[in-house]
Design an enzyme around this catalytic site. Structure first.
Site, PDB file in Angstrom:
ATOM      1  N   VAL A 167       7.291  -8.488   1.560  1.00 49.15           N
ATOM      2  CA  VAL A 167       8.186  -8.914   2.307  1.00 49.15           C
ATOM      3  C   VAL A 167       9.196 -10.054   1.746  1.00 49.15           C
ATOM      4  CG1 VAL A 167       8.924 -10.149   4.636  1.00 49.15           C
ATOM      5  CG2 VAL A 167       7.014  -8.629   4.641  1.00 49.15           C
ATOM      6  N   ASN A 169       7.980   0.990 -21.203  1.00 51.82           N
ATOM      7  CA  ASN A 169       7.780   1.860 -22.087  1.00 51.82           C
ATOM      8  C   ASN A 169       8.965   1.991 -23.109  1.00 51.82           C
ATOM      9  OD1 ASN A 169       5.654   2.431 -20.435  1.00 51.82           O
ATOM     10  ND2 ASN A 169       6.755   3.625 -18.902  1.00 51.82           N
ATOM     11  N   GLY A 211       7.011 -13.817  -6.477  1.00 49.30           N
ATOM     12  CA  GLY A 211       6.839 -14.870  -5.599  1.00 49.30           C
ATOM     13  C   GLY A 211       7.129 -16.196  -6.402  1.00 49.30           C
TER      14      GLY A 211
END
Length: 577
Positions: free
Chosen positions: A298, A480, A531
């Protein structure tokens, strides 16, 4: 006569010839002319540091730096897993000099809920790919890129692309030989066990004979096989980024400006936009303790009229308030036990609306309103929720919905919570019709973003087709064999097809902050970094703040604002500040 005297006579005899050679050497390099120009100009300027001024003057005529050595190292990412570091040395004014190093972020398809055996296999595979990448960087790629000017990104990427294509062909040949050997071994006479010892074909583990297994109520498309990743391929992406950073360092230019110049063919835009941060606040998906599985992340998005600094300060206040709501008794260390590797709070929720109600409460306590003072985005990670035996998504423990039903659920959710302006991977990539349905239903109010549901960057560039599945935009992860030239081409393609680009941070992040420069330089609309906790995450937010401050100081900052057009497509808008 002494031997020393003979040497002196020979030296004097050859002196006129040596003087002639020296004069010719300096004349061919225009030394007398430039010396005269430098001395004349210096006399009138009379700089306090005479020799420093002359050094700066003559440095303009020195040969451009070239790559002379690469060093690859095995290091650890933010989750303690092995990854690759690349350091580039250049010959600068006749001296070997370390210019820069980058650490490649690692990306894994392994889920948090995977079995111990799958986790061990992933760890072994990761070690193998890093070891192979080290062989390439310290060996053949070292030779291939030697004497290349780091400013020539196109040439570097061309060489890296050719090298990678060669390795892919070698791997195909190796697998073909391996397959032939296996077929030869199988065709040889072998012991055939008794019929009773053979497991009935098609029988699934854990299903008893005579009982029906759960079948899909409606056939669904099976999951597309994961696109194979060549072992060692992170060497390609790592070196391409390292060359770009080296070119920027040598030109004494920030990496984001260096990339913007590349994207716009050396015609630098007068203003650059800052990407809006998607900051992960909560994780209440499959890895959490509650029944809710749908909301892997969220995320909060600050309103576009705020600067990045103001926006992050606001989101930090919401995070602190959320900590108090989740742990009203403890005021310290126990809360930190719930910080995930993404730098967000892990909490168990038992309903779809519970985390949204928590957020509403946190904002209300601060005098903020969802949808006005802060927006929401949800990473649904739908590909992790599909129960293939039933053909449905398990959004809550024991609660399953078909692809059509989950579209209706999203429409109801966004109607009830219009503050949700982005859904990431609301469906699997295979559910093409449902992607189209949800775009038609809510695409004028909400960004529908493909992350796992998108193709790999190399496939997108090759196919020149973004809209499979139909979506508003893509999350781009630099992993990658991705090259810088691939990213510049893909962002141009996204803009041409009216899609938004979001630069995303892989799960295995490092403290390298180059991703932020990529987002700014390539003009991404959003940046998804996780975060506001953990050093490898916060380092990037700090870099975002530093770039914004630099652009504002130079008068070249232009803010992005959220906007949807009348046809329900995400459109880009900017405003000067």
């Amino acid at each position: 006569m002494e031997p020393g005297g003979e040497r002196e006579l020979r030296r004097r005899r050859h002196l006129p010839e040596l003087r002639h050679q020296a004069a010719e050497y300096y004349r061919s390099n225009e030394v007398p002319q430039r010396l005269e120009e430098a001395l004349n100009a210096t006399f009138y300027l009379r700089p306090p540091d005479l020799y420093g001024h002359l050094a700066n003057y003559f440095s303009k005529f020195s040969k451009p730096p070239v790559i002379c050595k690469l060093i690859g190292r095995k290091v650890l990412d933010g989750t303690g897993r092995p990854t690759l570091e690349v350091e580039i040395f250049c010959t600068v004014k006749n001296h070997e000099k370390s210019i820069c190093s980058i650490v490649v972020s690692s990306h894994s398809e392994i889920l948090d809920s995977a079995s111990p055996e799958a986790i061990d296999a992933d760890e072994n595979e990761r070690n193998d790919t890093v070891n192979r990448a080290l062989e390439w960087v310290n060996g053949s790629l070292n030779e291939m890129l030697r004497d290349l000017q780091p400013a020539d990104q196109c040439k570097a990427d061309e060489l890296l692309g050719e090298y990678f294509a060669k390795k892919v062909e070698e791997e195909k040949e190796r697998k073909a030989i391996e397959k032939e050997e296996q077929e030869a071994a199988i065709s040889a006479p072998a012991y055939v066990p008794a019929l009773s010892a053979v497991t009935p074909s098609g029988k699934k583990k854990g299903v008893k004979l005579g009982k029906k297994s759960s079948v899909a109520e409606k056939p669904i498309s099976p999951a597309e096989p994961i696109e194979p990743v060549l072992c060692g391929s992170i060497a390609i992406g790592g070196l391409s980024l390292a060359v770009a950073k080296t070119g920027a360092t040598i030109n004494n230019t920030p990496l984001y400006l260096h990339l913007a110049l590349m994207k716009h063919d050396q015609d630098l835009p007068k203003e650059l936009t800052m990407p809006l941060p998607m900051v992960t606040l909560l994780s209440c998906g499959k890895s959490s303790s509650g029944k809710l599985k749908l909301m892997k992340e969220v995320m909060l998005i600050p309103p576009a009229e705020l600067t990045v600094k103001q926006g992050i300060e606001r989101l930090l206040e919401i995070q602190k308030q959320m900590m108090r709501l989740l742990d009203p008794v403890s005021k310290g260390p126990s809360v930190l036990k719930r910080i995930s590797h993404l730098g967000c709070l892990i909490t168990g929720c038992d309903s779809l609306e519970q985390p949204l109600i928590l957020l509403q409460t946190a904002c209300r306590n601060l005098g903020l309103e969802l949808g006005t003072d802060v927006h929401l985005a949800i990473n649904c990670a739908a590909h992790e929720l599909m129960d293939y035996t039933k053909g449905k998504y398990e959004i809550l423990t024991g609660t399953l919905k078909s692809p059509d039903e989950i579209v209706d659920m999203y429409v109801d959710l966004i109607n009830k919570y219009p503050s949700i302006i982005a859904l990431i991977d609301p469906l699997r990539k295979e559910d093409g019709q449902q992607w189209s349905n949800i775009c038609n239903a809510v695409g004028s109010r909400c960004y529908l973003i493909a992350e796992d549901a998108a193709k790999s960057i190399s496939k997108l560039v090759e196919d020149q087709n973004i809209n499979i599945p139909k979506c508003s935009g893509l999350i781009i992860k630099y992993t990658n064999q991705t090259k810088i030239s691939d990213l510049t081409e893909l962002t141009r393609l996204l803009e041409g097809q009216r899609h938004i680009a979001i630069l995303g941070s892989p799960a295995g992040e490092s403290s390298d902050d180059s991703l932020v420069d990529l987002a700014v330089g390539l003009g991404a609309r959003f940046i998804k970094l996780g975060g506001l906790s953990r050093g490898e995450r916060v380092t990037k937010y700090n870099r975002l703040l530093a770039i914004e401050e630099e652009l504002a100081k130079n008068g070249t900052l232009r803010m992005t604002f959220l906007m949807f057009n009348s046809e329900g497509e995400a459109a880009k808008g900017t405003q000067p500040i």
